[in-house]
Scaffold this active site. Structure first.
Site, PDB file in Angstrom:
ATOM      1  N   GLU A 193       0.842  -1.089   0.166  1.00 42.24           N
ATOM      2  CA  GLU A 193       0.054   0.068   0.066  1.00 42.24           C
ATOM      3  C   GLU A 193       1.056   1.239   0.054  1.00 42.24           C
ATOM      4  O   GLU A 193       1.797   1.093   0.789  1.00 42.24           O
ATOM      5  CB  GLU A 193      -0.805  -0.181   1.371  1.00 42.24           C
ATOM      6  CG  GLU A 193      -2.082   0.774   1.345  1.00 42.24           C
ATOM      7  CD  GLU A 193      -2.946   0.608   2.725  1.00 42.24           C
ATOM      8  OE1 GLU A 193      -2.746  -0.194   3.299  1.00 42.24           O
ATOM      9  OE2 GLU A 193      -3.423   1.546   2.885  1.00 42.24           O
TER      10      GLU A 193
ATOM     11  N   ARG B 255       5.481 -13.005   9.635  1.00 47.94           N
ATOM     12  CA  ARG B 255       6.144 -11.742   9.417  1.00 47.94           C
ATOM     13  C   ARG B 255       7.525 -11.676   9.796  1.00 47.94           C
ATOM     14  O   ARG B 255       7.818 -12.289  11.022  1.00 47.94           O
ATOM     15  CB  ARG B 255       5.542 -10.616   9.950  1.00 47.94           C
ATOM     16  CG  ARG B 255       4.163 -10.178   9.812  1.00 47.94           C
ATOM     17  CD  ARG B 255       3.590  -9.058  10.723  1.00 47.94           C
ATOM     18  NE  ARG B 255       3.973  -7.810  10.434  1.00 47.94           N
ATOM     19  CZ  ARG B 255       3.469  -7.090   9.545  1.00 47.94           C
ATOM     20  NH1 ARG B 255       2.221  -7.365   8.841  1.00 47.94           N
ATOM     21  NH2 ARG B 255       3.782  -5.967   9.031  1.00 47.94           N
TER      22      ARG B 255
ATOM     23  N   LYS C 247       4.784   0.434   9.335  1.00 46.45           N
ATOM     24  CA  LYS C 247       4.930   1.722   8.851  1.00 46.45           C
ATOM     25  C   LYS C 247       4.157   2.770   9.840  1.00 46.45           C
ATOM     26  O   LYS C 247       4.539   3.923   9.763  1.00 46.45           O
ATOM     27  CB  LYS C 247       4.107   1.667   7.610  1.00 46.45           C
ATOM     28  CG  LYS C 247       4.909   0.894   6.393  1.00 46.45           C
ATOM     29  CD  LYS C 247       4.379   1.304   5.093  1.00 46.45           C
ATOM     30  CE  LYS C 247       3.226  -0.027   4.767  1.00 46.45           C
ATOM     31  NZ  LYS C 247       2.618  -0.076   3.493  1.00 46.45           N
TER      32      LYS C 247
END
Ligand code: ATP
Ligand code: MG
Length: 565
Positions: free
Chosen positions: A38, A264, A274
């Site tokens: 994104e 992850r 982020k």
């Protein structure tokens, strides 16, 4: 693909095994993957793991990988991030070819899929507020409540949805929801929102749309439109998979991608989210996204990490479903491993201490020509001038040395790397009693490489010729956080309290051998015995260079002793 056509690399993790089986059984003719960021921030080292998995498997299995921006939220997304992300992916060494796509390219098709759901009675326009929707969603132990608008007719839903699209309603007045099951144990299946009104321009579609699909609606369908065979994502999407599968089954999707989740990457002593990285940047805790202490790809690049070190790291940590918290030293070791093989050597003195060699003629200079790299003769040789006044590192001298200190001390001898053995005859102090200069004598019979190198001394130190050396600034970095899991000790999880206040040390008067100026490209140097240093691409000027310490050397003494014998 049959076994004897198998790729050079064997399947080394559960995802590669699945891919291999699916190709072998003929379920798929060709692997199709995608990396779907994104554009709401820059990429970090965790993303590198995903990039390497998606682009890497496409390469290994001769498939293709899409570089797709999941740009469905115009409020948080920016063109600057798109450019940065593309730069980072290319830097890592991956090429998307013709396959650069945007979820926003599919807005029209996605809209049609939404109408298809409405027509089938599988979606409805909800007119409760966001707050009411939240309150009626239920909890993990209690089912949700059906919306009073859930049984609107197909016609009414279609009319309202079209009016949403043409801008007849204000933000927040209506949303489109899937009609699934308000009592589902999986909260993602309790009539999730698919579309909302947002009267804001989008960075790519400008004012063309005022309704935007949500990520969960967009993601699986974008995969399907690209013919993705294996949709690889992190574990937090596991609970969303039933929703993706439901959507794909209810609309006329061109194919059904198989989603596979993996864990992850988490790294100790840093944060990789982020949201947190944005906070560090916006509140000025770091100099920017590319601050060399940040574990962003731009930060690592600016610090001097070669892309191949990041790739080696991703390979080494592997892919699995288990929770992990990798130690920073694993990453640092990868940098050392790559740089040891490639970095040209120079001598650089971080804390200069002047040494006058009293028996060396004042007007004389000689030149040593050591290899630029001890194991790569093809890298050639460098020119290292030697003269009467040199600098050594303050740390290589002790007035009162402990028994196993083999460097310089009053009356003691040490070898200057590539040059001669010197003996310290006199120590000069300033008014405050600080050592400011050493007077030494050299022994011409001990010239390095000469037949009779003379007697052996235990210590070897680095040095530079005072009149020839280049003054540079050096920035030494330490971990950005003082705790392995920043925020873990704080009841509110505030990670900012754990920032390491000493994560940067600036040394403004370092002296480096002159050969550093002839470097053609921006490259990482090994300052012998000291570490790896990279000219800062932002703050370096032609006549005022700034070096970032990429990583320290480890076990330098062991190595030097070895080279000597
Ligand atoms: P963050 O949680 O850091 O904000 P994100 O997951 O929201 O990251 P996206 O832009 O959605 O960021 O990520 C793109 C891809 O990268 C996704 O497929 C995601 O699963 C993957 N990814 C993100 N962070 C990690 C990580 N730490 N380890 C491995 N893959 C990751
Ligand atoms: Mg995300």
């Amino acid at each position: 693909m049959s076994d004897n056509e198998s790729p050079a690399l064997p399947a080394t993790d559960f995802i590669r095994s699945i891919i291999r089986d699916d190709l072998a059984s003929g379920k798929h003719q060709r692997l199709v993957t995608r990396f779907p960021p994104e554009p709401n921030g820059h990429l970090h080292i965790g993303h590198a793991k995903s990039i390497q998995l998606n682009f890497g498997t496409a390469e290994e299995f001769k498939g293709i990988c899409f570089m797709r921006f999941d740009d469905t939220n115009p409020l948080k997304e920016e063109e600057e991030y798109v450019e940065g992300i593309l730069q980072d992916v290319s830097w890592l060494g991956y090429d998307w070819g013709e396959r650069l796509t945007y979820a926003s390219d599919y807005f029209e098709q996605l809209y049609e899929f939404a109408e298809e759901l409405i027509t089938k009675g599988k979606a409805y326009v909800e007119s409760q507020s966001a707050e009411e929707i939240r309150q009626t969603r239920g909890t993990l132990t209690e089912p949700g409540k059906n919306s009073p608008f859930r049984d609107r007719s197909v016609e009414e839903n279609l009319t309202l949805f079209r009016q949403m699209r043409t801008g007849e309603f204000d933000d927040g007045t209506h949303v489109l929801r899937a009609k699934i099951d308000m009592a589902s144990p999986n909260i993602n299946m309790r009539d999730p929102v698919l579309y909302r009104i947002r009267k804001v321009p989008h960075q790519r579609t400008a004012n063309q749309w005022c309704i935007y699909p949500l990520y969960d609606f967009t993601h699986g369908l974008s995969d399907a439109m690209e013919g993705v065979t294996h949709s690889l994502c992190t574990l937090e999407f596991e609970d969303h998979r039933p929703l993706y599968d439901w959507i794909l089954a209810e609309v006329s999707a061109p194919c059904i991608p198989r989603q596979i989740e993996f864990s992850r990457l988490n790294l100790r002593y840093t944060v990789l989210s982020k949201r947190k990285l944005i906070q560090l940047v916006e509140e000025g805790h770091v100099g920017g996204w590319d601050d060399p202490r940040m574990l962003t790809l731009s930060g690592l690049r600016r610090r001097g990490y070669p892309a191949s070190a990041v790739r080696l790291f991703c390979e080494r940590i592997g892919i699995s479903k288990s929770e992990n918290n990798i130690d920073m030293s694993v990453l640092e070791d990868c940098a050392r491993e790559v740089l040891d093989k490639t970095a040209p050597r120079v001598m650089g003195v971080l804390k200069p201490l002047k040494v006058v060699i009293t028996n060396y003629p004042e007007d004389q200079t000689e030149e040593f020509q050591p290899a630029r790299h001890p194991k790569n003769p093809e890298m050639g040789n460098r020119k290292v001038p030697f003269s009467r006044e040199i600098y050594i590192d303050h740390d290589d001298f002790r007035e009162d040395p402990p028994p196993n200190f083999f460097r310089l001390a009053p009356g003691k001898e040490v070898r200057l790397r590539y040059a001669y053995v010197i003996r310290c005859d006199e120590v000069i102090y300033d008014e405050t009693g600080r050592v400011t200069e050493l007077r030494c004598t050299y022994d011409p019979a001990t010239r390095s490489g000469a037949k009779a190198e003379g007697r052996k001394v235990k210590g070897i130190i680095h040095w530079v010729s005072a009149k020839d050396s280049i003054q540079v600034e050096v920035r030494l970095y330490d971990r950005l956080f003082a705790k392995p899991i920043p925020g873990s000790d704080d009841p509110e999880g505030n990670f900012l309290n754990d920032i390491n206040q000493d994560s940067i040390e600036v040394l403004s008067d370092c002296q480096v051998e002159p050969g550093i100026m002839t470097a053609e490209n921006q490259e990482v140097f090994q300052f012998e015995r000291v570490g790896y240093y990279y000219p800062d691409p932002v703050d370096s000027l032609a006549d005022a260079m700034v070096f970032n310490r990429t990583v320290t050397l480890r076990d330098t003494w062991a190595r030097l002793e070895q080279e000597q014998t």
